[in-house]
Design a protein around this motif. Structure first.
Motif, PDB file in Angstrom:
ATOM      1  N   PHE A 115       0.770  -1.265  -0.039  1.00  0.00           N
ATOM      2  CA  PHE A 115       0.236  -0.088  -0.213  1.00  0.00           C
ATOM      3  C   PHE A 115       0.741   1.317   0.119  1.00  0.00           C
ATOM      4  CE2 PHE A 115      -3.255  -2.814   1.887  1.00  0.00           C
ATOM      5  CZ  PHE A 115      -3.979  -2.876   0.904  1.00  0.00           C
ATOM      6  N   ASP A 116       0.267   2.385  -0.479  1.00  0.00           N
ATOM      7  CA  ASP A 116       1.008   3.605  -0.589  1.00  0.00           C
ATOM      8  C   ASP A 116       1.084   4.027   0.699  1.00  0.00           C
ATOM      9  OD1 ASP A 116       2.231   5.628  -1.744  1.00  0.00           O
ATOM     10  OD2 ASP A 116       0.196   6.789  -2.095  1.00  0.00           O
ATOM     11  N   GLN A 117       0.200   3.976   1.557  1.00  0.00           N
ATOM     12  CA  GLN A 117       0.277   4.276   2.854  1.00  0.00           C
ATOM     13  C   GLN A 117       0.260   3.234   4.030  1.00  0.00           C
ATOM     14  OE1 GLN A 117      -2.648   7.368   3.777  1.00  0.00           O
ATOM     15  NE2 GLN A 117      -1.617   8.761   2.398  1.00  0.00           N
ATOM     16  N   ALA A 118       1.078   3.015   4.904  1.00  0.00           N
ATOM     17  CA  ALA A 118       1.220   1.839   5.857  1.00  0.00           C
ATOM     18  C   ALA A 118      -0.304   2.043   6.385  1.00  0.00           C
ATOM     19  CB  ALA A 118       2.197   2.150   6.818  1.00  0.00           C
ATOM     20  N   GLY A 119      -0.650   0.593   6.865  1.00  0.00           N
ATOM     21  CA  GLY A 119      -1.913   0.521   7.291  1.00  0.00           C
ATOM     22  C   GLY A 119      -2.750  -0.649   6.892  1.00  0.00           C
ATOM     23  N   ALA A 120      -4.028  -0.610   7.261  1.00  0.00           N
ATOM     24  CA  ALA A 120      -5.088  -1.675   6.748  1.00  0.00           C
ATOM     25  C   ALA A 120      -5.400  -1.425   5.257  1.00  0.00           C
ATOM     26  CB  ALA A 120      -6.102  -1.710   7.782  1.00  0.00           C
TER      27      ALA A 120
END
Length: 507
Positions: free
Chosen positions: A474-479
């Motif tokens: 994902f472009d941004q860490a997380g779910a």
């Protein structure tokens, strides 16, 4: 001159003629249990709640009334929902002149104004899809495979080996899907024409639904005028006709000189439509209209499915290596063929589980009653009522699926293996393209999606090439990015980006 007295007389006449019919219909529907407020006017509170909590309302109705029937309120009237295999089978078997798929599709998509009235009144293209497209999948597979590779490389050309690059998930998948589908629909070189592909994407993803929203704001008698004055759908049809005209002309000349069965004819959807067309069906505008209509179905839904597949894949990276190993083993032994792709059972299962878990619609098997219809429990559905099967709660029913709230990418592969151990077949019930009362993503019965065999091949090919040639995150860490849910529609987050890094190419 139109006076208040005239207006009063007209209003009274409408009241006398329409009101009794309306009350009779309401009295009949009142016998069906309701999820949400059921009283006049208060039912609109239920319609408002359905806008943002459709999944919850459908789940509560399913839990209370399965197997059986319940209804939910909408701004255009009541929607009847059936759940349980018995009632789903009764809906499937109901004759078209009583319970109509076409009428329901008209209501939902406003087909005469968005895709063209001939799409419903003269749907010979459906027969072409059911026969020619499915029958020719083996022959056209090399072209599909070639376009998957080409479209992925062109769409992700900014990624260099070892470097992460950002990609808008839904937008990129729509671009790839439009290219691959139109390689099968109209062939080269038009499927590489940027103007044409942009036209198909905008029509499928934006323009039709903008028109539907506008048209449905007005009563039925005004919709022909509204569609002409307030929508822009004549423009994409004119542009598509202009782009297709020289190709159609060339193909007609070949048919005229050599016949419909000569080897020089192309093997794509446009050619199959030309072969089956009669009279006005062969006009440039009619053919363009059908190509656009098929693009609407073939590009929109699979693009969203493929985006959801990638989101689940990145959120569950433990599935990447087993699927990568499966693909490498099969292609090293057999190469890229339709048969070899059919043997990619892990990929098949992963896509199918994505549809179970993140289907783009919470309801399936849309129908509209043309006549009063009675189910076996004596539930009476009056004429003019929308009826659906409760697909979303069915797919999360713990009596059907073990631990249904958990995403299990290889769920259906294990079920297939278990079935193969019990009976001597290929586990057809658990294949991606299979339809049954417990799995309703493609619909069920004779109106199930006619292009699902083609869609399944394309989805698995795109997934196979992405996991072979790229690392993803994902472009941004997380779910996993949250879905956009509106009424009974569930769409992948259109703003979400994913990162890709090119691996050493193996295909």
């Amino acid at each position: 001159m139109f006076s208040y007295a005239t207006a009063t007389i007209v209003a009274l006449a409408l009241y006398i003629v329409v009101k009794p019919q309306w009350w009779a219909r309401e009295r009949t529907l009142s016998q069906i249990p309701t999820v949400g407020p059921s009283q006049p006017l208060l039912s609109y509170l239920g319609a408002i709640k359905f806008l943002y909590d459709a999944a919850g309302m459908l789940r509560r109705g399913y839990e209370r009334h399965k197997p059986g029937i319940f209804k939910v309120a909408g701004f255009n009237g009541w929607t009847v929902v059936v759940c349980g295999e018995k009632y789903i089978e009764e809906l499937r078997k109901a004759p078209d002149d009583v319970v109509s798929f076409d009428d329901a599709a008209n209501d939902v998509i406003q087909i005469p104004y968005t895709l063209g009235k001939d799409i419903i009144t003269d749907p010979y293209h459906i027969h072409v899809l059911l026969t020619q497209l499915t029958r020719n999948l083996h022959d056209i597979f090399p072209h599909i495979h070639d376009e998957v590779i080409s479209a992925i490389q062109d769409s992700l050309s900014t990624t260099n080996e070892g470097e992460w690059a950002s990609m808008p998930g839904l937008e990129a998948m729509t671009q790839i899907m439009a290219r691959v589908c139109n390689r099968t629909f109209v062939g080269l070189p038009l499927c590489h024409n940027l103007d044409y592909i942009t036209l198909c994407k905008r029509f499928a993803m934006k323009e039709v639904f903008q028109a539907v929203i506008t048209i449905t704001l007005f009563p039925n008698f005004l919709r022909p005028v509204v569609s002409y004055l307030l929508t822009c759908l004549s423009s994409p049809l004119s542009r598509a006709t202009k782009l297709l005209r020289p190709i159609i002309k060339q193909r007609k000349e070949i048919i005229k000189e050599y016949g419909k069965d000569c080897p020089q004819n192309s093997n794509d959807l446009l050619q199959w439509l030309l072969t089956d067309s009669r009279g006005s069906q062969a006009s440039d505008r009619d053919l363009a209209s059908r190509i656009l209509a098929i693009n609407f179905a073939a590009v929109r839904t699979p693009s969203m499915i493929m985006t959801q597949v990638l989101f689940h894949l990145i959120a569950n990276p433990e599935y990447i290596q087993p699927m990568r190993h499966e693909v490498e083993s099969i292609i090293n032994a057999e190469g890229w063929t339709r048969t070899s792709v059919d043997k990619m059972h892990k990929l098949d299962s992963f896509v199918k589980e994505t549809l179970r878990f993140s289907d783009i619609r919470f309801l399936s098997m849309m129908r509209k009653t043309r006549k009063q219809f009675t189910f076996s429990d004596n539930s009476v559905i009056p004429e003019g009522t929308m009826v659906f099967a409760a697909s979303h709660p069915t797919h999360f029913d713990a009596s059907i699926y073990h631990n249904p709230q958990h995403f299990d990418g290889f769920r259906f592969e294990r079920l297939r293996q278990r079935e193969n151990a019990d009976v001597d077949d290929s586990g057809p019930r658990h294949q991606l393209v299979a339809t049954n009362p417990a799995y309703l993503s493609w619909g069920y019965g004779k109106h199930a999606c006619p292009g699902r065999f083609f869609a399944a091949v394309v989805l698995k090919l795109i997934l196979a090439h992405l996991i072979l040639n790229y690392d993803l995150r994902f472009d941004q860490a997380g779910a996993r990015p949250s879905d956009f849910v509106f009424e009974a529609n569930c769409m992948p987050n259109a703003q979400a980006h994913i990162l890709l890094k090119r691996r050493k190419l193996v295909a």
